[in-house]
Design an enzyme around this catalytic site. Structure first.
Site, mmCIF file in Angstrom:
data_model
loop_
_atom_site.group_PDB
_atom_site.id
_atom_site.type_symbol
_atom_site.label_atom_id
_atom_site.label_comp_id
_atom_site.label_asym_id
_atom_site.label_seq_id
_atom_site.Cartn_x
_atom_site.Cartn_y
_atom_site.Cartn_z
ATOM 1 N N HIS A 124 83.322 39.476 -26.744
ATOM 2 C CA HIS A 124 83.643 38.102 -27.098
ATOM 3 C C HIS A 124 85.092 37.759 -26.784
ATOM 4 C CE1 HIS A 124 84.930 40.462 -30.609
ATOM 5 N NE2 HIS A 124 85.851 39.517 -30.775
ATOM 6 N N ARG A 175 90.314 46.091 -26.452
ATOM 7 C CA ARG A 175 90.530 45.088 -25.414
ATOM 8 C C ARG A 175 89.944 45.593 -24.091
ATOM 9 N NH1 ARG A 175 95.975 44.814 -25.796
ATOM 10 N NH2 ARG A 175 95.859 43.424 -27.575
#
Length: 314
Positions: A172, A192
């Site tokens: 997301h 990340r």
């Protein structure tokens, strides 16, 4: 009378932050790149401070440990939820969060991170990234290695008032021009995957966590079917936005007066619009407070929108 615990937020500067937390809510932010307001938090990376009553000046972390009666003598060791407001002035990195088991093993006992977003405001034609198109882990890795991000990532158009449930394992990212209220497990475990090859003022790219992100991403992606329901209490329209294994979230639209039965549990509340009173205590846009577990019946009146949450029962 219900003794509300009002909390002072903690602000976080971010590469992608802006000024909407000041412009929208009147908060005193530390800089023009303020990305996060940790509004109700007992996490060690930023704990809220009580600003009223006999516990004024006490951190929520300390209150949880020293006054468990306020929270119904919970079984959890740590305060389980975290409420934030995020100002995405630029695209956030594409990321994914681990579940409890993976985070406990790899992040020094940290909780996993399932979260949800309530879109407060966004620019015209705004979107966010939610999920991906890979069908196998091999496809997923190959698309990453080829930098085929447009093919991999699912982009979804958004508008104010939209609600999204984002379980751990879901790829997301919030995108430019979005202001959201986020309710999540009390965790700072983030992996990340992609950061658009951005660099800081010294020419350095931010750290990626490729292997961990690959490990925890759900493949293939499946959308969670979270249906909202509505019911009326007096002059308040109550929308149940989500009931999940980790938290339940409600939207209270108050346009008059409503009497609520004793909740029997502590509630986390954030006033997103308007103003009013809860058992005679003034509440305003931008306020964040906890209704203690031992509160009795209460009355709310005014013209306001409040987002309310509580942990799911064990």
């Amino acid at each position: 009378m219900t003794k509300l615990l009002f909390l002072e937020p903690v602000f976080k500067e971010r590469l992608w932050g802006g000024t909407k937390l000041r412009d929208t809510f009147g908060y005193e932010i530390p800089s023009e790149r303020t990305g996060e307001c940790w509004a109700i938090s007992a996490h060690p990376h930023g704990t809220s401070i009580v600003r009223n009553g006999p516990f004024s000046g006490t951190s929520l972390h300390r209150l949880w440990n020293e006054h468990p009666g306020l929270f119904g003598h919970p079984k959890e060791d740590a305060f389980p939820l975290l409420t934030k407001i995020l100002d995405a002035n630029m695209d956030l990195s594409v990321q994914v969060h681990p579940d409890d088991a993976y985070a406990h093993r790899h992040e020094n006992g940290e909780l996993g991170k399932t979260e949800c977003w309530y879109v407060l405001d966004c620019k015209k034609d705004a979107e966010l990234i939610l999920g991906h198109r890979a069908q196998t882990r091999e496809d997923f890795v190959q698309l990453i290695e080829r930098n085929e991000w447009d093919h991999l990532l699912r982009r979804i158009p958004i508008k104010p008032g939209d609600f999204f449930y984002v379980p751990s394992g879901t790829l997301h990212a919030l995108c430019e021009g979005t202001l959201v209220l986020e309710i999540q497990q009390s965790s700072d475990a983030t992996y990340r995957l992609y950061d658009y090859d951005r660099t800081d003022g010294n020419g350095n790219k931010r750290e990626l966590h490729l292997q961990k992100a690959i490990d925890v991403t759900d493949i293939p992606h499946t959308d969670e079917n979270v249906k909202s329901t509505k019911h009326q209490i007096g002059d308040a329209l109550i929308t149940t936005l989500a009931e999940t294994p980790f938290f339940s979230v409600y939207q209270w639209d108050v346009s008059g007066k409503a009497s609520f039965p004793a909740p029997g549990r502590y509630l986390l509340a954030s006033v997103m619009k308007g103003r009013g009173e809860l058992d005679g205590c003034p509440i305003h846009k931008g306020d964040h407070f906890i209704v203690p577990a031992d509160s009795g019946d209460f009355v709310i009146e005014g013209d306001c929108e409040v987002i309310v949450s509580h942990p799911s029962s064990p």
